[in-house]
Design a protein around this motif. Structure first.
Motif, PDB file in Angstrom:
ATOM      1  N   TYR A   1       0.862  -1.180   0.000  1.00  0.00           N
ATOM      2  CA  TYR A   1       0.000   0.000   0.000  1.00  0.00           C
ATOM      3  C   TYR A   1       0.900   1.233   0.000  1.00  0.00           C
ATOM      4  CZ  TYR A   1       1.331  -0.436   4.889  1.00  0.00           C
ATOM      5  OH  TYR A   1       2.060  -0.571   6.048  1.00  0.00           O
TER       6      TYR A   1
ATOM      7  N   HIS B   1      -5.403   1.413   8.792  1.00  0.00           N
ATOM      8  CA  HIS B   1      -5.790   0.021   8.503  1.00  0.00           C
ATOM      9  C   HIS B   1      -6.734  -0.525   9.573  1.00  0.00           C
ATOM     10  CE1 HIS B   1      -3.179   0.166   5.173  1.00  0.00           C
ATOM     11  NE2 HIS B   1      -2.043   0.028   5.828  1.00  0.00           N
TER      12      HIS B   1
ATOM     13  N   LYS C   1      -9.417   0.046  -3.374  1.00  0.00           N
ATOM     14  CA  LYS C   1      -8.389  -0.933  -2.986  1.00  0.00           C
ATOM     15  C   LYS C   1      -7.431  -1.207  -4.141  1.00  0.00           C
ATOM     16  CE  LYS C   1     -11.928  -3.402  -1.751  1.00  0.00           C
ATOM     17  NZ  LYS C   1     -12.935  -4.340  -1.200  1.00  0.00           N
TER      18      LYS C   1
ATOM     19  N   CYS D   1      -6.796   2.105   0.100  1.00  0.00           N
ATOM     20  CA  CYS D   1      -5.742   3.095  -0.146  1.00  0.00           C
ATOM     21  C   CYS D   1      -6.262   4.449  -0.596  1.00  0.00           C
ATOM     22  CB  CYS D   1      -4.769   2.567  -1.203  1.00  0.00           C
ATOM     23  SG  CYS D   1      -3.985   1.005  -0.771  1.00  0.00           S
TER      24      CYS D   1
END
Length: 583
Positions: free
Chosen positions: A422, A494, A511, A520
């Motif tokens: 990420y 997260h 994502k 993200c």
């Protein structure tokens, strides 16, 4: 208690010496006269907001706004496909300090939004700073000079390169946006097709160009949902190839608007309404307040198993089944089994209605390949087309297509592409300790699941302007976020998304185009949450290098600017914060 004997002249322990001698800087407190070169990359909403606020609030700054196109507008300049419009009410898709009283419709078209942006840029005379035809090709930090070295391709209005140039900057602000980098889909034979082929991000024609033609539209995202109903009245046949599912929401409408019309999707403001907005600021302010309050009131729908989420699933399923009743096989294939909001939610005015028209087909069978004359699906059927439209989205990985190389050779392409699954960052606006003096607007985790995106952009700009002001005031040469601050923010992000619908299983650009994975694209919270988090910079999360070995060198020679330059030496009496007397 331990007692330390200090030298009253130096303030250091007796016998201790400085590694470098200290002398007073010959300037008033916080006014060294140092100038900073600031490079803004991109002239969309981010660049326009930054240009206005930097010009307004900062002195001793040399600003350049570099834009690869030859007009302002960013994604609203580059995208011009049929049916393009914003899925946020127009009056909420306006800068807080620059309302547009004369939007023609409740949902503004892309062309009208572009006109608004051009008007704002012209009003604030941003042409002083704009450098068109400059496409950033590389950025590299120079540790010796404490500056960024920027490489640009010089491009003409068609995007063709005709030269190169180099620039240096003390501070870089990236505002290139996430909805501008596109590629053709990876379908076999995509470049073999002999007919007309468009990508939604580079669509030069109006819907009338498809008069009497057979058209294939590939995709089920927001672009496709707008293109299909725009082409349907003109084309002989429109086939929409859809591999996934999507929720189509009821168009947002404020309670105030519903008093006037049961359907907000095509609501056109009357001349009388526009005039009243202009002439009665209090009335207009209340109108916008009502809409923004309702936009900010639906954050609960993004939480798993919430009452709002359950209600939205029921309402949207009923809506879609009703509108698709004439072709129930579409409802069976298209209505999702995942949560509302897992993929980007769009009202899609007219899309479901277009799907049930006689000249529109909905094809959920996968595409095997594209031929010279059409599309072959995995079941062996071949359909011929005059035009193929690829509404297949953008590169939303956030991994830059150019090298951005900071300290120790750290390249953001690798940092956000290989090192982590990420893009790691600090509050969406800073990358890490190896990229000092580099800020990002609309970076990773900077979009919103609900609320007004432009307000978030404004707050990010405020944060960055405050940071540059601190660098100027305290004569700071480098400002870089600490790695532990990045790590803590990503841990928070997260953990937050575990309780939201965004982390449930569905393929989404939130994502990076994956069914499962870290979220993200979205801010970890509501729009109001973002506004409050960004309101007060945490200066302790950064490390700094000053031009003076003494951290208080910036306080100068003991004088204030007002005394030296002949200003008001009692200015503080005009800025009294008068406390209320308790009753």
């Amino acid at each position: 208690m331990i007692s330390i004997d200090l030298d009253p002249m130096t303030g250091l322990p007796r016998g201790a010496t400085r590694t470098t001698p200290f002398t007073l800087e010959g300037h008033p407190a916080g006014h060294s006269g140092r100038r900073l070169k600031v490079a803004m990359i991109g002239a969309g909403f981010s660049g326009i907001i930054a240009g206005i606020r930097i010009d307004q609030r900062l002195k001793n700054v040399d600003l350049d706004i570099f834009e690869k196109n030859h007009e302002v507008g960013g994604t609203w300049f580059e995208n011009s496909y049929p049916g393009l419009s914003c899925d946020i009410p127009a009056h909420c898709y306006s800068l807080t300090f620059e309302p547009n009283y004369r939007w023609s419709h409740f949902y503004a078209s892309g062309r009208e939004i572009l006109g608004y942006l051009k008007g704002v840029a012209a009003k604030y005379k941003l042409e002083r700073f704009l450098r068109f035809g400059h496409k950033l090709s590389a950025a590299q930090w120079n540790e010796e000079t404490k500056q960024w070295h920027l490489s640009f391709d010089l491009v003409d209005e068609q995007g063709n390169k005709h030269g190169e140039t180099e620039k240096v900057a003390d501070v870089v602000i990236q505002g290139m946006g996430g909805l501008s980098r596109w590629d053709w889909p990876s379908i076999e034979g995509i470049h073999d097709f002999k007919g007309t082929k468009y990508h939604s991000a580079a669509y030069p024609a109006g819907p009338e160009a498809e008069q009497g033609k057979t058209v294939a539209v590939i995709g089920s995202g927001s672009s496709s949902i707008q293109i299909v109903p725009a082409l349907q009245p003109y084309a002989k046949r429109v086939d929409n190839f859809v591999r996934g599912q999507a929720w189509i929401a009821t168009p947002f409408a404020s309670t105030e608007l519903l008093k006037r019309s049961p359907d907000a999707s095509n609501y056109a403001f009357t001349e009388e309404e526009k005039t009243r907005f202009e002439q009665d600021p209090e009335y207009y302010h209340e109108f916008r307040l009502s809409m923004e309050r309702e936009l900010n009131g639906v954050h609960g729908v993004t939480l798993r198993d919430s009452e709002l989420q359950t209600g939205a699933v029921e309402a949207f399923r009923e809506l879609m089944q009703k509108k698709l009743a004439a072709k129930p096989h579409i409802a069976k294939a298209f209505i999702p089994n995942f949560a509302v909001g897992c993929r980007r939610l769009t009202p899609g005015p007219g899309y479901l209605e277009a799907l049930v028209e006689p000249n529109v087909d909905f094809i959920s069978t996968g595409i095997k390949r594209i031929t010279e004359t059409g599309i072959e699906t995995v079941d062996g059927q071949h359909r011929e087309y005059d035009t193929i439209v690829c509404a297949t989205g953008f590169d939303t990985t956030f991994t830059p297509r150019i090298p951005i190389i900071g300290r120790n050779g750290t390249n953001v392409q690798h940092l956000w592409g290989d090192k982590y699954p990420y893009p790691s960052h600090y509050l969406s606006m800073a990358i890490g300790p190896d990229h000092p003096n580099f800020f990002v607007i609309n970076g990773p985790n900077s979009s919103l699941g609900s609320g007004s995106l432009l307000v978030l952009f404004e707050k990010e700009v405020d944060y960055i302007v405050d940071s540059i002001d601190k660098m100027l005031r305290e004569n700071i040469t480098t400002m870089a976020v600490k790695q532990e601050a990045v790590d803590d923010w990503m841990e928070y992000t997260h953990e937050y998304f575990k309780g939201t619908v965004f982390s449930t299983k569905c393929r989404s650009w939130y994502k990076r185009g994956l069914e499962e994975g870290p979220v993200c694209a979205l801010w970890p919270g509501s729009a109001l949450h973002a506004i409050q988090v960004l309101a007060h910079p945490r200066w302790e999360d950064f490390t700094y290098e000053a031009s003076n070995s003494n951290r208080f060198g910036w306080v100068g020679n003991g004088w204030s600017k007002e005394e030296v330059e002949g200003g008001d030496t009692a200015y503080y009496l005009d800025a009294i914060d008068q406390p209320p007397v308790p009753q």
